[in-house]
Design an enzyme around this catalytic site. Structure first.
Site, PDB file in Angstrom:
ATOM      1  CB  CYS A  20      -0.877   0.041   1.245  1.00 59.86           C
ATOM      2  SG  CYS A  20      -2.005  -1.354   1.377  1.00 59.86           S
ATOM      3  N   GLY A  49      -0.364   0.277  -5.067  1.00 62.87           N
ATOM      4  CA  GLY A  49      -1.650  -0.389  -4.879  1.00 62.87           C
ATOM      5  C   GLY A  49      -2.679   0.133  -5.848  1.00 62.87           C
ATOM      6  CG  ASN A 123       2.902   0.377   3.335  1.00 60.04           C
ATOM      7  OD1 ASN A 123       3.982   0.857   3.052  1.00 60.04           O
ATOM      8  ND2 ASN A 123       2.548  -0.826   2.924  1.00 60.04           N
ATOM      9  N   GLY A 124       1.417  -2.053   5.513  1.00 66.36           N
ATOM     10  CA  GLY A 124       2.132  -3.097   6.250  1.00 66.36           C
ATOM     11  C   GLY A 124       1.225  -4.271   6.558  1.00 66.36           C
ATOM     12  CE1 TYR A 263       7.179  -6.288  -8.888  1.00 69.51           C
ATOM     13  CE2 TYR A 263       6.329  -5.645  -6.748  1.00 69.51           C
ATOM     14  CZ  TYR A 263       6.113  -6.032  -8.053  1.00 69.51           C
ATOM     15  OH  TYR A 263       4.848  -6.158  -8.506  1.00 69.51           O
ATOM     16  CB  SER A 304      10.216  -5.845 -13.665  1.00 68.89           C
ATOM     17  OG  SER A 304      10.140  -6.868 -14.627  1.00 68.89           O
ATOM     18  CB  CYS A 403       6.984 -11.445   2.677  1.00 71.04           C
ATOM     19  SG  CYS A 403       6.943  -9.856   3.530  1.00 71.04           S
ATOM     20  CB  CYS A 457      11.365 -13.066   0.889  1.00 73.44           C
ATOM     21  SG  CYS A 457      12.032 -11.520   0.352  1.00 73.44           S
TER      22      CYS A 457
HETATM   23  S1  SF4 Z   1      10.477 -10.880   3.860  1.00 75.57           S
HETATM   24 FE1  SF4 Z   1      11.208  -9.967   1.922  1.00 75.57          FE
HETATM   25  S2  SF4 Z   1       9.491  -8.724   1.159  1.00 75.57           S
HETATM   26 FE2  SF4 Z   1       9.086  -9.195   3.308  1.00 75.57          FE
HETATM   27  S3  SF4 Z   1       9.890  -7.449   4.456  1.00 75.57           S
HETATM   28 FE3  SF4 Z   1      11.524  -8.973   4.379  1.00 75.57          FE
HETATM   29  S4  SF4 Z   1      12.700  -8.456   2.525  1.00 75.57           S
HETATM   30 FE4  SF4 Z   1      10.754  -7.375   2.399  1.00 75.57          FE
END
Ligand code: SF4
Length: 466
Positions: A20, A49, A123-124, A263, A304, A403, A457
């Site tokens: 967001c 978003g 946002n989160g 990204y 991208s 994530c 991630c």
């Molecule tokens: S898990 Fe990946 S996408 Fe999620 S906050 Fe950590 S780095 Fe960012």
């Protein structure tokens, strides 16, 4: 621009889904055209978003809001904005990480209690959202949406503090997870970040108007200057007496999301003093240094892979060729039921240029592989356009872990790298070789020496236990 590709291709492309964008504005001038400023700022944050957008203004007659499903340009009419006058505003663009795509989940969320009116935009992702919600429901709270934000609203309403800002602070102590929050009472603008600062939140100024935004690109459109980032665990309150800042959490440690650089963020945004596009280019340089790929041309996946593709080309000395055309005029699309039709759908958005591709050994650059379906389709198209070889270079490490902090890959089985080895992924996408940027190469590209980043991630090292 990189963001438009992600937006336009959501639904069939396999990048991670965005989260967001939030904004908050305080002007000492009650006649400021604050709704229009909010509109422009949200327009700049649209890449974060596309499911819904909303603006809430606090003026003489209390809160006025406009919210709707869709893009900023679809949700607001000029007449709506002209009617919203005041000196405080919140705005939100949403991609749902929690809560489904329906009107009731559009933000800012407006609440009214004995403490007064409160508007919230988040946002989160609040990890203990379900537990908090169950506790509140047992105490009689009635929820109207699926939003994390509504949990914060109920916690605030249940606080013993009469002051809405202090009640909000009390509620923040109960939250676990990633949040950059903007809130508004009748006469105060509030901003807070979680103690790890996963998601961005930045303070800027335009003449005597203060602006809070998820990214600096929102300041650029308003010709505002960036003042500073809100720190992890910091709370600021802006009103007629200026800005008050304090740390509502102790022992804060940065775990800023490295995926913002890869990204999420717009390439023209500045994060921690670094331009996002340049950081992406460095990822391409580092990938080129690490990779042992022999090819003739470097072709980015538009849009991208463009910045990293340029970096790869510069470092390797191989020519950069825009060998895939992107149709910029395609909006959201349905997920088609059969693979054949899905292939055609990708082709409607991305089309290889045979005269560039034919008989070449192509080094195809993209920023990430999440599910692998798009990479497979693009490689298939490149081969049918005459590519002799296709070597896939990815300017981030393999996304192998979900994530829990706001990116929509929370189900591990969605992630191809969680299930398959690099060789199996290479085979699955049909590439001649597959190279990921190392974690070290990523951290070097984003100047990780100056703060700590979340890379969970990629490596499963979660800064917060679930
Ligand atoms: S898990 Fe990946 S996408 Fe999620 S906050 Fe950590 S780095 Fe960012």
């Amino acid at each position: 621009m990189e963001l438009s590709h992600k937006r336009q291709t959501k639904g069939i492309m396999d990048g991670p889904a965005e989260e967001c964008g939030v904004i908050g504005i305080y002007s000492p001038d009650c006649d400021a055209d604050i709704a229009s400023l909010s509109y422009l700022a949200l327009y700049a944050l649209q890449h974060r978003g596309q499911q819904s957008a909303g603006i809430c203004v606090s003026g003489e007659d209390g809160f006025e809001s406009q919210r709707g499903l869709g893009l900023v340009t679809d949700v607001f009419e000029k007449e709506d904005l002209a009617e919203m006058s005041g000196n405080l505003a919140l705005g939100h663009v949403r991609y749902s990480t929690t809560g489904s795509e329906k009107m009731i989940n559009a933000q800012p969320l407006l609440t009214s209690s004995i403490k007064g009116d409160l508007a919230l935009a988040l946002n989160g992702n609040i990890i203990n959202h379900s537990e908090l919600r169950s506790n509140l429901e047992e105490r009689g709270a009635i929820f109207h949406s699926d939003l994390d934000t509504e949990v914060i609203a109920h916690l605030t309403a249940h606080s013993f503090s009469d002051d809405p800002v202090e009640a909000l602070v009390e509620s923040l102590h109960k939250l676990k997870g990633a949040f950059s929050l903007v809130a508004m009472t009748e006469n105060r603008l509030v901003a807070a970040r979680d103690s790890r600062g996963f998601r961005p939140l930045i303070l800027g100024k335009r003449e005597d108007t203060y602006i809070l935004a998820s990214e600096t690109c929102a300041f650029d459109i308003l010709e505002a200057e960036k003042l500073r980032e809100i720190e992890p665990g910091e709370l600021i309150v802006i009103d007629g007496s200026g800005i008050q800042s304090r740390f509502y959490r102790e022992q804060c440690q940065s775990s800023f999301c490295s995926f913002e650089f890869i990204y999420f963020a717009r390439p023209d945004s500045i994060i921690g003093g670094q331009n996002v596009r340049l950081a992406r280019k460095k990822m391409g340089w580092n990938l080129s240094q690490e990779a042992e790929i022999d090819g003739d041309i470097v072709v980015p996946v538009p849009s991208s892979g463009i910045s990293a593709g340029l970096g790869f080309s510069e470092e390797s000395g191989l020519p950069y060729k825009q060998g895939i055309l992107q149709n910029k005029y395609i909006g959201r699309s349905f997920v088609m039921p059969t693979e054949n039709i899905r292939d055609l759908q990708v082709r409607a958005k991305l089309n290889p240029i045979s005269s560039i591709i034919n008989d070449s050994r192509v080094i195809l650059i993209d920023d990430s592989i999440v599910r692998g379906t798009t990479s497979r389709q693009i490689i298939k198209m490149l081969r049918s356009a005459g590519a002799r070889e296709v070597h896939m270079g990815v300017s981030s490490p393999a996304v192998a872990y979900p994530c829990y902090y706001g990116m929509d890959t929370s189900r591990r089985q969605q992630l191809i790298a969680a299930e398959k080895s690099r060789e199996e992924i290479r085979e699955h996408i049909g590439a001649d070789s597959l190279t990921y940027l190392s974690r070290k190469g990523l951290l070097a590209a984003i100047n990780a020496a100056d703060r700590d980043y979340c890379t969970a991630c990629f490596d499963g090292e979660y800064p917060l236990a679930r």
